[in-house]
Design an enzyme around this catalytic site. Sequence first.
Site, PDB file in Angstrom:
ATOM      1  CG  HIS A 139       1.635  -8.766   1.038  1.00 45.65           C
ATOM      2  ND1 HIS A 139       0.816  -9.772   1.490  1.00 45.65           N
ATOM      3  CD2 HIS A 139       1.655  -7.827   2.031  1.00 45.65           C
ATOM      4  CE1 HIS A 139       0.359  -9.470   2.694  1.00 45.65           C
ATOM      5  NE2 HIS A 139       0.851  -8.283   3.043  1.00 45.65           N
ATOM      6  CB  SER A 190      10.853   2.630   4.409  1.00 46.63           C
ATOM      7  OG  SER A 190      12.064   2.991   3.791  1.00 46.63           O
ATOM      8  CG  ASP A 217      -2.014  -0.948   1.234  1.00 42.69           C
ATOM      9  OD1 ASP A 217      -2.059  -1.780   0.314  1.00 42.69           O
ATOM     10  OD2 ASP A 217      -2.865  -0.881   2.135  1.00 42.69           O
TER      11      ASP A 217
END
Length: 322
Positions: free
Chosen positions: A147, A254, A90
């Site tokens: 992911h 980050s 995200d």
Amino acid sequence: MLNSFKLSLQYILPKLWLTRLAGWGASKRAGWLTKLVIDLFVKYYKVDMKEAQKPDTASYRTFNEFFVRPLRDEVRPIDTDPNVLVMPADGVISQLGKIEEDKILQAKGHNYSLEALLAGNYLMADLFRNGTFVTTYLSPRDYHRVHMPCNGILREMIYVPGDLFSVNHLTAQNVPNLFARNERVICLFDTEFGPMAQILVGATIVGSIETVWAGTITPPREGIIKRWTWPAGENDGSVALLKGQEMGRFKLGSTVINLFAPGKVNLVEQLESLSVTKIGQPLAVSTETFVTPDAEPSPLPAEEIEAEHDASPLVDDKKDQV
């Protein structure tokens, strides 16, 4: 004027000590104070707690537990088309496009070296020259687990020590070679789409970078490059991850950089700089067509992932370091 002041602070402030202090504080159990800090954070950054498996902020013992909170499965459906690679995180796309020989676009007017990003590993860099890259920035409000864009077999991991500049849009536009200067963890995978690198970049106040197969990679920050390798395919000791499966996490925000080999994938056309990303949405499409399997492979159970993560075997045994 304000931006100039913020940039000056990036060079003046003791970023390592600030990061250590933040990591220490975020790991402490402080009861009502922890809940107060989390509540203020949620309100200030407008975090959507309805997506979390545990929406009640009182259920988190530490700020770190809150920050790496897992989401409910149904809020991030994974595109199941075998020809599609999906978003790993995200966030917001900082930059994306073609790698021009050894040059990767950092921001308008700023390029940095592919080989420098990969810690001078020219053999790995050769895999991605004239390939494709995507840089995704994770803001403080975002979900901070990373992911897999596709199925992959881990072949190599490199920890690269470095600076801890912030990695927001302001610093990306003004700090030369930002991503090749900051601390980072490089993960190289074999995939159906050729070699893929997924790079987790550290920043100011990023308390740690972790992977599901090795636990916490940093800290400790020992100032030396470390390297681990894994066998291919189904050999003993190999690490295989499925599309959409968690591979790592940040404790505080980050950046994730993905590198793809030339001629293997085409980025989804509507993507551009500042596009919002959600895990599982289309990122790229294969240049070849794969047949849809009769049955989707089952991902590892969440408890098995957590067990692997907590065990941290490779952090304790560093015989493969160079």
